[in-house]
Design a protein around this motif. Sequence first.
Motif, PDB file in Angstrom:
ATOM      1  N   MET A 116       0.811  -1.206   0.000  1.00 44.42           N
ATOM      2  CA  MET A 116       0.000   0.000   0.000  1.00 44.42           C
ATOM      3  C   MET A 116       0.852   1.268   0.000  1.00 44.42           C
ATOM      4  SD  MET A 116      -3.216  -1.245   2.371  1.00 44.42           S
ATOM      5  CE  MET A 116      -4.341   0.020   1.780  1.00 44.42           C
ATOM      6  N   LEU A 117       2.068   1.195   0.520  1.00 42.75           N
ATOM      7  CA  LEU A 117       2.987   2.326   0.386  1.00 42.75           C
ATOM      8  C   LEU A 117       3.379   2.531  -1.076  1.00 42.75           C
ATOM      9  CD1 LEU A 117       5.376   1.968   3.476  1.00 42.75           C
ATOM     10  CD2 LEU A 117       3.516   3.596   3.154  1.00 42.75           C
ATOM     11  N   ILE A 118       3.591   1.433  -1.801  1.00 41.28           N
ATOM     12  CA  ILE A 118       3.896   1.536  -3.237  1.00 41.28           C
ATOM     13  C   ILE A 118       2.705   2.130  -3.986  1.00 41.28           C
ATOM     14  CG2 ILE A 118       4.382   0.201  -5.334  1.00 41.28           C
ATOM     15  CD1 ILE A 118       5.945  -1.759  -3.536  1.00 41.28           C
ATOM     16  N   GLN A 119       1.499   1.708  -3.612  1.00 42.52           N
ATOM     17  CA  GLN A 119       0.304   2.285  -4.229  1.00 42.52           C
ATOM     18  C   GLN A 119       0.190   3.774  -3.918  1.00 42.52           C
ATOM     19  OE1 GLN A 119      -2.951  -0.102  -2.814  1.00 42.52           O
ATOM     20  NE2 GLN A 119      -2.327  -1.916  -3.961  1.00 42.52           N
ATOM     21  N   SER A 120       0.608   4.167  -2.737  1.00 45.12           N
ATOM     22  CA  SER A 120       0.587   5.582  -2.368  1.00 45.12           C
ATOM     23  C   SER A 120       1.521   6.390  -3.269  1.00 45.12           C
ATOM     24  CB  SER A 120       0.990   5.744  -0.898  1.00 45.12           C
ATOM     25  OG  SER A 120       1.048   7.097  -0.532  1.00 45.12           O
ATOM     26  N   ILE A 121       2.704   5.849  -3.539  1.00 50.05           N
ATOM     27  CA  ILE A 121       3.632   6.517  -4.461  1.00 50.05           C
ATOM     28  C   ILE A 121       2.965   6.728  -5.810  1.00 50.05           C
ATOM     29  CG2 ILE A 121       5.801   6.276  -5.733  1.00 50.05           C
ATOM     30  CD1 ILE A 121       6.904   4.727  -3.336  1.00 50.05           C
ATOM     31  N   ALA A 122       2.305   5.681  -6.304  1.00 51.55           N
ATOM     32  CA  ALA A 122       1.647   5.772  -7.614  1.00 51.55           C
ATOM     33  C   ALA A 122       0.545   6.821  -7.609  1.00 51.55           C
ATOM     34  CB  ALA A 122       1.082   4.403  -7.998  1.00 51.55           C
ATOM     35  N   PHE A 123      -0.277   6.836  -6.554  1.00 51.33           N
ATOM     36  CA  PHE A 123      -1.373   7.799  -6.506  1.00 51.33           C
ATOM     37  C   PHE A 123      -0.862   9.228  -6.533  1.00 51.33           C
ATOM     38  CE2 PHE A 123      -3.898  10.664  -3.800  1.00 51.33           C
ATOM     39  CZ  PHE A 123      -5.011  10.784  -4.606  1.00 51.33           C
ATOM     40  N   TYR A 124       0.194   9.516  -5.771  1.00 49.37           N
ATOM     41  CA  TYR A 124       0.650  10.902  -5.682  1.00 49.37           C
ATOM     42  C   TYR A 124       1.377  11.373  -6.939  1.00 49.37           C
ATOM     43  CZ  TYR A 124      -1.178  11.584  -1.063  1.00 49.37           C
ATOM     44  OH  TYR A 124      -2.040  11.737  -0.015  1.00 49.37           O
ATOM     45  N   CYS A 125       1.751  10.443  -7.809  1.00 44.35           N
ATOM     46  CA  CYS A 125       2.206  10.859  -9.150  1.00 44.35           C
ATOM     47  C   CYS A 125       1.065  11.564  -9.890  1.00 44.35           C
ATOM     48  CB  CYS A 125       2.665   9.650  -9.959  1.00 44.35           C
ATOM     49  SG  CYS A 125       4.236   8.942  -9.451  1.00 44.35           S
ATOM     50  N   PHE A 126      -0.144  11.014  -9.757  1.00 49.88           N
ATOM     51  CA  PHE A 126      -1.318  11.634 -10.377  1.00 49.88           C
ATOM     52  C   PHE A 126      -1.728  12.905  -9.623  1.00 49.88           C
ATOM     53  CE2 PHE A 126      -1.616   7.070 -11.277  1.00 49.88           C
ATOM     54  CZ  PHE A 126      -1.737   7.089 -12.668  1.00 49.88           C
ATOM     55  N   TYR A 127      -1.708  12.839  -8.312  1.00 51.62           N
ATOM     56  CA  TYR A 127      -2.119  13.972  -7.483  1.00 51.62           C
ATOM     57  C   TYR A 127      -1.281  15.217  -7.772  1.00 51.62           C
ATOM     58  CZ  TYR A 127      -2.706  16.663  -3.134  1.00 51.62           C
ATOM     59  OH  TYR A 127      -2.933  17.664  -2.216  1.00 51.62           O
ATOM     60  N   GLN A 128       0.018  15.040  -7.986  1.00 52.50           N
ATOM     61  CA  GLN A 128       0.919  16.174  -8.178  1.00 52.50           C
ATOM     62  C   GLN A 128       0.625  16.947  -9.453  1.00 52.50           C
ATOM     63  OE1 GLN A 128       2.665  17.674  -6.215  1.00 52.50           O
ATOM     64  NE2 GLN A 128       4.352  18.743  -7.204  1.00 52.50           N
ATOM     65  N   GLN A 129      -0.140  16.364 -10.362  1.00 51.35           N
ATOM     66  CA  GLN A 129      -0.490  17.089 -11.583  1.00 51.35           C
ATOM     67  C   GLN A 129      -1.311  18.342 -11.272  1.00 51.35           C
ATOM     68  OE1 GLN A 129       1.137  15.994 -14.269  1.00 51.35           O
ATOM     69  NE2 GLN A 129       1.848  14.444 -12.794  1.00 51.35           N
ATOM     70  N   MET A 130      -1.992  18.360 -10.126  1.00 52.16           N
ATOM     71  CA  MET A 130      -2.789  19.540  -9.780  1.00 52.16           C
ATOM     72  C   MET A 130      -1.911  20.776  -9.643  1.00 52.16           C
ATOM     73  SD  MET A 130      -5.798  18.320  -7.180  1.00 52.16           S
ATOM     74  CE  MET A 130      -4.733  17.541  -5.970  1.00 52.16           C
ATOM     75  N   GLN A 131      -0.777  20.628  -8.970  1.00 46.64           N
ATOM     76  CA  GLN A 131       0.081  21.790  -8.735  1.00 46.64           C
ATOM     77  C   GLN A 131       0.972  22.100  -9.928  1.00 46.64           C
ATOM     78  OE1 GLN A 131       2.710  21.482  -5.382  1.00 46.64           O
ATOM     79  NE2 GLN A 131       3.209  23.658  -5.371  1.00 46.64           N
ATOM     80  N   THR A 132       1.168  21.130 -10.822  1.00 48.53           N
ATOM     81  CA  THR A 132       2.102  21.315 -11.935  1.00 48.53           C
ATOM     82  C   THR A 132       1.367  21.393 -13.271  1.00 48.53           C
ATOM     83  OG1 THR A 132       2.471  18.896 -11.882  1.00 48.53           O
ATOM     84  CG2 THR A 132       4.054  20.277 -10.710  1.00 48.53           C
ATOM     85  N   SER A 133       1.164  20.274 -13.942  1.00 48.48           N
ATOM     86  CA  SER A 133       0.633  20.311 -15.310  1.00 48.48           C
ATOM     87  C   SER A 133      -0.774  20.902 -15.367  1.00 48.48           C
ATOM     88  CB  SER A 133       0.645  18.902 -15.921  1.00 48.48           C
ATOM     89  OG  SER A 133      -0.236  18.038 -15.241  1.00 48.48           O
ATOM     90  N   LEU A 134      -1.623  20.605 -14.389  1.00 45.74           N
ATOM     91  CA  LEU A 134      -2.979  21.136 -14.427  1.00 45.74           C
ATOM     92  C   LEU A 134      -3.007  22.643 -14.189  1.00 45.74           C
ATOM     93  CD1 LEU A 134      -4.886  18.258 -12.639  1.00 45.74           C
ATOM     94  CD2 LEU A 134      -5.438  19.173 -14.900  1.00 45.74           C
ATOM     95  N   THR A 135      -2.118  23.144 -13.326  1.00 40.35           N
ATOM     96  CA  THR A 135      -2.047  24.593 -13.112  1.00 40.35           C
ATOM     97  C   THR A 135      -1.512  25.299 -14.348  1.00 40.35           C
ATOM     98  OG1 THR A 135      -1.762  24.336 -10.719  1.00 40.35           O
ATOM     99  CG2 THR A 135      -1.020  26.404 -11.694  1.00 40.35           C
ATOM    100  N   GLN A 136      -0.477  24.739 -14.963  1.00 36.81           N
ATOM    101  CA  GLN A 136       0.047  25.312 -16.210  1.00 36.81           C
ATOM    102  C   GLN A 136      -1.002  25.240 -17.320  1.00 36.81           C
ATOM    103  OE1 GLN A 136       2.679  26.966 -16.423  1.00 36.81           O
ATOM    104  NE2 GLN A 136       4.452  26.072 -15.400  1.00 36.81           N
ATOM    105  N   PHE A 137      -1.723  24.131 -17.378  1.00 36.30           N
ATOM    106  CA  PHE A 137      -2.787  23.969 -18.376  1.00 36.30           C
ATOM    107  C   PHE A 137      -3.897  24.993 -18.150  1.00 36.30           C
ATOM    108  CE2 PHE A 137      -6.873  21.791 -19.392  1.00 36.30           C
ATOM    109  CZ  PHE A 137      -6.757  21.826 -20.775  1.00 36.30           C
TER     110      PHE A 137
END
Length: 497
Positions: free
Chosen positions: A274-295
């Motif tokens: 579940m820690l590995i799954q957490s890493i995977a989820f926050y790859c998607f989550y971080q798009q809010m502050q980066t690619s989605l904000t730039q978009f």
Amino acid sequence: MGSNTLSPQERRSSFATVLVAEAAERAGFYGVDAILLLFMVQQLGITDHRADLMVGAFAAMTYATPLLGGWIGDCLYGPRWTAIFGTLLLSAGYALLACTTLTSRSFFEPALALVATGNGLFKPNAAQLVRRLYEKYPLKRDSAFTLYYMAANVGSALSMFLIPWVRNTFDPLLAFSLCVAGPACALFILLTQTGTLRDLGILTRQSVSLKRATAFGTGSVILCILSVTFILYSTSLARLAVFSCLTLVFILWATLYRRATPSERLSLVTLGIMLIQSIAFYCFYQQMQTSLTQFALTNVDGTFRILGHRIVNFSAAQFQALDPLFIILFSSPMAGIYNVLSRRNRDVSLPTKFAIGFGFVVVAFFIWWGGIHLAAGNLTSAWFMAGGYLALAMAEVLIGGLGLAVVAKYAPASLNGIMVGAYYLTVGAGMYLGSEIASKASSTAMSQAVQSQHYENLFGILCLCALALALLTLFLAQQLNRMEKRISGKNVSNTEI
């Protein structure tokens, strides 16, 4: 007085104190978080590509330092005083960011280092206080951590609407200065409120003298601030630090696994997965502050309209506030559902909740991909942005909101603070990797139409990746649930014999 001797009223009062302190501290942190990327690009003149990577490095360090904070809280100061120390560093960091707007750019990295270290001291120890309150009440644990997560988002929602508006209307100096109020309020609350919390936040064991504890703790914090400052100056050093920290978590997990009993090993296997799954989820989550904000800055019509009538207009940074706003709306009903299911002995396992969460990640990125596709090179509607944020907020309630509950359930109780730190480290690693992904779609040299196609491809790929992860996590949840039932059945049989 320990958590076991608290009356229900005292427990509720102590829990409310932690919730208010968490909300106040998060208001300051997420106010800075909302404007940080655009401040770097528009005020400091940092390129989009470098800004994405630097934001990722800052996020990684912000969530790596709780490993240190968990150790200090477990072994040196106790959770309450370590959290108090963290609020002092956070206040100093935000104040130094405000000074950056007036004087020298050279203050920027040290200010972020203070913020990252202060967060590392505060976060795991505030969570440790919640764990101690409910360690003898496992049926209420998921609900308590869901409400704790909601409290964090109450503070962040308010500041993510307010601070970008203050920055755009007035200036970054006032915006960063207002953020100082968040940890300052949390400091006041932790120092003055609820006598039961004072006893709850003490060390459960005293392994070193007060003088040595002070020296170890202060020296470790100073070393951490200096290390994070240097890491933020170098992209390659940040990448090395992230993977080094992940290696450290793996070594810690492997050491615990080697020493564990067979039943404890099942818990550690579940925790590791579940820690590995957490890493995977926050790859998607971080798009809010980066690619989605730039978009949102370049390719989104920020005006919400109904039947052609203008309702409200959002800036690029303010779209991020939709995430905590939706979490506030969802968290209380979800906590109620968990309580009802627990009373009926029909509770859904944590691995299954994670799998359902990844299903909502698929929905979120499908909505964003679909919005760009339907816009056909024009500005994407704000409603598509809101729809994607709603789905991702549901995913966050199920995954991010229960990450601490996973640690509380599966980690050894004697090392809970350190394992909370390890959990936050995986969060930071996922956010750094998410920033690496976002940096591939951050060139400002492209035309709007080409940028739109670039983001469409990015969100489409992320949607397919999320779908694969959703199927994989569902399969793993089924296997883990079977294993847990098998072990529980054996334990019952042995008890009867």
